[in-house]
Design a protein around this motif. Structure first.
Motif, PDB file in Angstrom:
ATOM      1  N   LYS A  41       0.853  -1.176   0.000  1.00 37.25           N
ATOM      2  CA  LYS A  41       0.000   0.000   0.000  1.00 37.25           C
ATOM      3  C   LYS A  41       0.892   1.230   0.000  1.00 37.25           C
ATOM      4  CE  LYS A  41      -3.351   1.265   3.506  1.00 37.25           C
ATOM      5  NZ  LYS A  41      -4.090   0.714   4.643  1.00 37.25           N
ATOM      6  N   GLY A  42       0.688   2.152  -0.931  1.00 35.13           N
ATOM      7  CA  GLY A  42       1.511   3.358  -0.899  1.00 35.13           C
ATOM      8  C   GLY A  42       1.363   4.177  -2.161  1.00 35.13           C
ATOM      9  N   PRO A  43       1.867   5.404  -2.146  1.00 34.47           N
ATOM     10  CA  PRO A  43       1.725   6.290  -3.299  1.00 34.47           C
ATOM     11  C   PRO A  43       2.490   5.772  -4.510  1.00 34.47           C
ATOM     12  CG  PRO A  43       3.262   7.234  -1.716  1.00 34.47           C
ATOM     13  CD  PRO A  43       2.678   6.016  -1.073  1.00 34.47           C
ATOM     14  N   THR A  44       2.180   6.330  -5.653  1.00 27.03           N
ATOM     15  CA  THR A  44       2.822   5.867  -6.882  1.00 27.03           C
ATOM     16  C   THR A  44       4.305   6.264  -6.911  1.00 27.03           C
ATOM     17  OG1 THR A  44       2.687   5.931  -9.274  1.00 27.03           O
ATOM     18  CG2 THR A  44       2.065   7.936  -8.161  1.00 27.03           C
ATOM     19  N   GLY A  45       5.129   5.392  -7.500  1.00 24.95           N
ATOM     20  CA  GLY A  45       6.549   5.698  -7.692  1.00 24.95           C
ATOM     21  C   GLY A  45       7.387   5.701  -6.429  1.00 24.95           C
ATOM     22  N   CYS A  46       6.991   4.881  -5.429  1.00 17.21           N
ATOM     23  CA  CYS A  46       7.745   4.909  -4.164  1.00 17.21           C
ATOM     24  C   CYS A  46       8.527   3.617  -3.935  1.00 17.21           C
ATOM     25  CB  CYS A  46       6.809   5.171  -2.995  1.00 17.21           C
ATOM     26  SG  CYS A  46       5.713   3.802  -2.671  1.00 17.21           S
ATOM     27  N   CYS A 221       5.643  14.765  -6.005  1.00 21.82           N
ATOM     28  CA  CYS A 221       6.791  14.229  -6.751  1.00 21.82           C
ATOM     29  C   CYS A 221       7.172  12.870  -6.177  1.00 21.82           C
ATOM     30  CB  CYS A 221       7.982  15.163  -6.607  1.00 21.82           C
ATOM     31  SG  CYS A 221       7.650  16.767  -7.300  1.00 21.82           S
ATOM     32  N   SER A 222       7.294  11.891  -7.025  1.00 20.90           N
ATOM     33  CA  SER A 222       7.629  10.554  -6.551  1.00 20.90           C
ATOM     34  C   SER A 222       9.128  10.308  -6.683  1.00 20.90           C
ATOM     35  CB  SER A 222       6.879   9.519  -7.384  1.00 20.90           C
ATOM     36  OG  SER A 222       7.349   9.561  -8.708  1.00 20.90           O
ATOM     37  N   THR A 223       9.570   9.214  -6.085  1.00 17.81           N
ATOM     38  CA  THR A 223      10.974   8.819  -6.248  1.00 17.81           C
ATOM     39  C   THR A 223      11.245   8.539  -7.721  1.00 17.81           C
ATOM     40  OG1 THR A 223      10.821   7.851  -4.056  1.00 17.81           O
ATOM     41  CG2 THR A 223      12.763   7.270  -5.351  1.00 17.81           C
ATOM     42  N   ARG A 224      10.226   7.999  -8.415  1.00 19.29           N
ATOM     43  CA  ARG A 224      10.397   7.723  -9.846  1.00 19.29           C
ATOM     44  C   ARG A 224      10.715   9.002 -10.632  1.00 19.29           C
ATOM     45  NH1 ARG A 224       5.694   5.721 -11.063  1.00 19.29           N
ATOM     46  NH2 ARG A 224       6.247   3.529 -10.994  1.00 19.29           N
ATOM     47  N   THR A 225       9.949  10.092 -10.379  1.00 14.88           N
ATOM     48  CA  THR A 225      10.185  11.325 -11.138  1.00 14.88           C
ATOM     49  C   THR A 225      11.537  11.947 -10.756  1.00 14.88           C
ATOM     50  OG1 THR A 225       8.968  12.714  -9.582  1.00 14.88           O
ATOM     51  CG2 THR A 225       7.722  11.840 -11.429  1.00 14.88           C
ATOM     52  N   LEU A 226      11.921  11.703  -9.505  1.00 17.77           N
ATOM     53  CA  LEU A 226      13.227  12.198  -9.061  1.00 17.77           C
ATOM     54  C   LEU A 226      14.351  11.476  -9.817  1.00 17.77           C
ATOM     55  CD1 LEU A 226      14.136  14.231  -6.933  1.00 17.77           C
ATOM     56  CD2 LEU A 226      14.063  12.414  -5.243  1.00 17.77           C
ATOM     57  N   VAL A 227      14.191  10.178  -9.994  1.00 16.54           N
ATOM     58  CA  VAL A 227      15.192   9.399 -10.743  1.00 16.54           C
ATOM     59  C   VAL A 227      15.245   9.891 -12.195  1.00 16.54           C
ATOM     60  CG1 VAL A 227      15.760   7.099 -11.664  1.00 16.54           C
ATOM     61  CG2 VAL A 227      15.062   7.341  -9.275  1.00 16.54           C
ATOM     62  N   SER A 228      14.087  10.151 -12.796  1.00 15.03           N
ATOM     63  CA  SER A 228      14.068  10.647 -14.186  1.00 15.03           C
ATOM     64  C   SER A 228      14.780  11.999 -14.265  1.00 15.03           C
ATOM     65  CB  SER A 228      12.631  10.828 -14.685  1.00 15.03           C
ATOM     66  OG  SER A 228      11.911   9.653 -14.531  1.00 15.03           O
ATOM     67  N   THR A 229      14.557  12.863 -13.271  1.00 16.70           N
ATOM     68  CA  THR A 229      15.218  14.169 -13.254  1.00 16.70           C
ATOM     69  C   THR A 229      16.735  13.987 -13.225  1.00 16.70           C
ATOM     70  OG1 THR A 229      13.346  15.042 -12.015  1.00 16.70           O
ATOM     71  CG2 THR A 229      15.332  16.387 -12.026  1.00 16.70           C
TER      72      THR A 229
END
Ligand SMILES: Nc1ncnc2c1ncn2[C@@H]1O[C@H](COP(=O)(O)OP(=O)(O)O)[C@@H](O)[C@H]1O
Ligand SMILES: [Mg+2]
Length: 271
Positions: A41-46, A221-229
């Motif tokens: 259970k958790g937000p997207t991209g975590c 902002c998710s960890t996923r978007t941070l990785v893309s950045t």
């Protein structure tokens, strides 16, 4: 490296990188040993999907992932008769293949699937660990390695689309949130190859944005978007340009909110 089996299943050969924030690896291992179904259970991209990929390799169990959406029915999971060269032949669905092979079956964003899918999921999720193939007049008993893993994002779903209580009651859970800053920095460095100075700088931004009025933003902002950045930064873009492209533009379309976000970017990141 990933070796493809088919569109919806694969076996990872190298162990995918996963940095835990707590005891989720131990909890996952214990649940697998006890043959309990698991709910993430958790937000997207975590990191939910990454944990499952990591654990499948670590436990040496094949992984079959089903990306759920609103058109997914029980027959899509279990299988159906299809016309093949003038004959009707039974074709196993991914859930049935997972049971036969003793795989981890990962139902990603399960609340998106149609309600009738719970008919297939329930007997697999309780002590019976059975899959009923009505059309074949056959019941499969899940081998020890079989594990059912469901994921969902509680923030997204309306109450109506929420998981049924009777499904939830059968599961054990792991709750996720975005990793703490010091972990997110390590994840960024590992995932993108960015250096520590830039990683520390980038991580300040989602933390500032996650602290903003939640009603302003449809998502954070998710960890996923941070990785893309970070990956764009490695390509030579400035921190601000990379953050705008990978983190903020996909986040919202409202011009007013975007102006506010641009200010946050200009405050926290160098040009
Ligand atoms: N704990 C973690 N360890 C390693 N990578 C992570 C972690 N959390 C997030 N990531 C990174 O963020 C990306 C998105 O994570 P993912 O597991 O796909 O999210 P979701 O929770 O939506 O399934 C991953 O591809 C990976 O790069
Ligand atoms: Mg996922």
């Amino acid at each position: 490296m990933q070796v493809a089996f088919s569109a919806d299943e694969w076996r990872t050969v190298e162990q995918p990188y996963y940095l835990p924030s707590g005891n989720e690896i131990e909890v996952f291992q214990a649940e697998h040993r006890q043959r309990l179904p698991l709910m993430l259970k958790g937000p997207t991209g975590c990191g939910k999907t990454r944990l499952v990929e990591h654990m499948a390799t670590r436990l040496g169990v094949p992984l079959i992932t089903i990306a759920c959406h609103e058109d997914i029915t029980a027959a899509d999971l279990v299988g159906r008769y299809l016309l093949h060269g003038g004959e009707t032949v039974w074709v196993d669905g991914p859930l049935t293949r997972a049971v036969r092979r003793g795989a981890i079956c990962y139902l990603d964003e399960v609340v998106e699937a149609r309600a009738d899918t719970t008919v297939a999921i329930h007997p697999l999720a309780d002590h019976r660990r059975e899959l009923n193939l009505e059309r074949l007049d056959e019941t499969l008993h899940a081998p020890d390695n079989f594990m059912l893993v469901l994921s969902y994002n509680p923030g997204y779903q309306s109450v109506l689309k929420d998981l049924k209580q009777s499904t939830r009651e059968r599961m054990v859970g792991i709750e996720f949130d975005y990793p703490p800053a010091e972990r997110e920095i390590r994840i960024l460095m590992q995932e993108s190859g960015i250096d520590q100075v830039h990683a520390v700088e980038l991580v300040t931004l989602p933390h500032a944005i996650r602290g903003l009025d939640a009603s302003m933003l449809p998502d954070v902002c998710s960890t996923r978007t941070l990785v893309s950045t970070a990956r764009l930064l490695c390509e030579g873009l400035s921190s601000r340009a990379a953050a705008m492209a990978a983190m903020l533009l996909p986040l919202c379309d409202d011009a007013e909110v975007m102006r506010g976000l641009r200010e946050v970017v200009n405050t926290y990141l160098p040009d």
